[in-house]
Design a protein around this motif. Structure first.
Motif, mmCIF file in Angstrom:
data_model
loop_
_atom_site.group_PDB
_atom_site.id
_atom_site.type_symbol
_atom_site.label_atom_id
_atom_site.label_comp_id
_atom_site.label_asym_id
_atom_site.label_seq_id
_atom_site.Cartn_x
_atom_site.Cartn_y
_atom_site.Cartn_z
ATOM 1 N N GLU A 25 -8.821 28.738 9.283
ATOM 2 C CA GLU A 25 -9.913 29.622 8.871
ATOM 3 C C GLU A 25 -10.315 29.412 7.413
ATOM 4 O O GLU A 25 -11.499 29.410 7.076
ATOM 5 N N ARG A 26 -9.330 29.213 6.533
ATOM 6 C CA ARG A 26 -9.612 29.171 5.097
ATOM 7 C C ARG A 26 -9.287 27.841 4.420
ATOM 8 O O ARG A 26 -9.527 27.692 3.227
ATOM 9 N N GLY A 27 -8.719 26.887 5.140
ATOM 10 C CA GLY A 27 -8.338 25.613 4.536
ATOM 11 C C GLY A 27 -6.995 25.728 3.833
ATOM 12 O O GLY A 27 -6.488 26.827 3.587
ATOM 13 N N GLU A 55 3.415 21.919 1.178
ATOM 14 C CA GLU A 55 3.050 20.647 1.808
ATOM 15 C C GLU A 55 3.876 20.415 3.070
ATOM 16 O O GLU A 55 3.373 19.899 4.066
ATOM 17 N N ASP A 56 5.139 20.806 3.033
ATOM 18 C CA ASP A 56 6.000 20.719 4.211
ATOM 19 C C ASP A 56 5.443 21.613 5.327
ATOM 20 O O ASP A 56 5.356 21.205 6.486
ATOM 21 N N ARG A 114 -7.063 14.798 1.811
ATOM 22 C CA ARG A 114 -6.609 14.944 0.425
ATOM 23 C C ARG A 114 -5.141 15.381 0.323
ATOM 24 O O ARG A 114 -4.670 15.724 -0.749
ATOM 25 N N ARG A 115 -4.439 15.381 1.439
ATOM 26 C CA ARG A 115 -3.040 15.819 1.458
ATOM 27 C C ARG A 115 -2.098 14.623 1.312
ATOM 28 O O ARG A 115 -2.522 13.470 1.292
ATOM 29 N N SER A 116 -0.825 14.933 1.328
ATOM 30 C CA SER A 116 0.211 13.911 1.182
ATOM 31 C C SER A 116 0.286 13.018 2.418
ATOM 32 O O SER A 116 -0.242 13.344 3.483
ATOM 33 N N ALA A 122 1.066 13.121 10.227
ATOM 34 C CA ALA A 122 1.097 14.094 11.328
ATOM 35 C C ALA A 122 -0.286 14.202 11.958
ATOM 36 O O ALA A 122 -0.414 14.276 13.191
ATOM 37 N N PHE A 123 -1.313 14.187 11.133
ATOM 38 C CA PHE A 123 -2.683 14.245 11.645
ATOM 39 C C PHE A 123 -2.989 12.999 12.478
ATOM 40 O O PHE A 123 -3.523 13.101 13.589
ATOM 41 N N ALA A 124 -2.644 11.841 11.955
ATOM 42 C CA ALA A 124 -2.919 10.581 12.661
ATOM 43 C C ALA A 124 -2.199 10.531 14.008
ATOM 44 O O ALA A 124 -2.776 10.115 15.020
ATOM 45 N N GLN A 125 -0.956 10.986 14.038
ATOM 46 C CA GLN A 125 -0.194 10.985 15.293
ATOM 47 C C GLN A 125 -0.831 11.931 16.316
ATOM 48 O O GLN A 125 -0.973 11.585 17.487
#
Length: 188
Positions: A25-27, A55-56, A114-116, A122-125
């Motif tokens: 909702e808020r990023g 970040e974890d 823009r994250r680690s 995790a996004f790519a997987q």
């Protein structure tokens, strides 16, 4: 006071679920640890019993939210739905107006970039799994062509959803959703 054996895991899962809604909702930058913990009914201090950093948590949220989206896609397809129904649901006013319950790709893709590296991994997987599942909807095509079609379809519907959310003009927002639906359905 002694807690049940699975108390810590249930608490961790509750934090992830709350953070997944709040981040969508808020990023990531629009939501802090204190707010997540308050929404989960916990103190700030309890956060570090479960995560080493925000970040974890972001990595866990991305993995969780994409798995949740895969479950939604699988459920749609398993209950007699088809890719067209998925597109219509994805590019709907309901999905546009409820990002906290919607697809994390459309809500978080800009933030994820823009994250680690662990968050991006995790996004790519998760994205890879979704693309592969959607590509199965074209068994008559060679695998590479079906995959390309699935990637293009996701890019189209995500872009349309993001654009529809970005405008304050209701008529334009509806027009974007309708145009996105028509273009995505034409790809089928």
């Amino acid at each position: 006071m002694r807690y049940a054996k699975d108390h810590k895991e249930k608490t961790r899962q509750r934090i992830i679920e709350v953070a997944a809604q709040n981040f969508r909702e808020r990023g990531f930058e629009g939501e802090g640890i204190a707010s997540v913990m308050q929404s989960a009914g916990l103190t700030n201090g309890a956060f570090f019993n479960h995560f080493s950093s925000k970040e974890d948590l972001a990595r866990e949220v991305v993995a969780y939210a994409l798995a949740e989206r895969l479950d939604f896609l699988n459920e749609r397809l398993a209950t007699g739905g088809n890719t067209r129904a998925y597109i219509e649901s994805y590019l709907s006013a309901r999905h546009r107006d409820n990002p906290q319950h919607g697809c994390p790709i459309a809500s978080l893709v800009g933030d994820v970039s823009r994250r680690s590296e662990p968050v991006r991994d995790a996004f790519a997987q998760g994205m890879e799994t979704l693309v592969n599942r959607l590509a199965e909807q074209w068994p008559e095509l060679p695998a590479a062509q079906a995959r390309g079609k699935a990637i293009a379809l996701y890019a189209l519907i995500n872009g349309a959803l993001q654009m529809s959310r970005a405008t304050k003009d209701d008529a334009l927002s509806e027009e974007i959703l309708a145009s996105g639906r028509a273009a995505a359905i034409a790809m089928l």
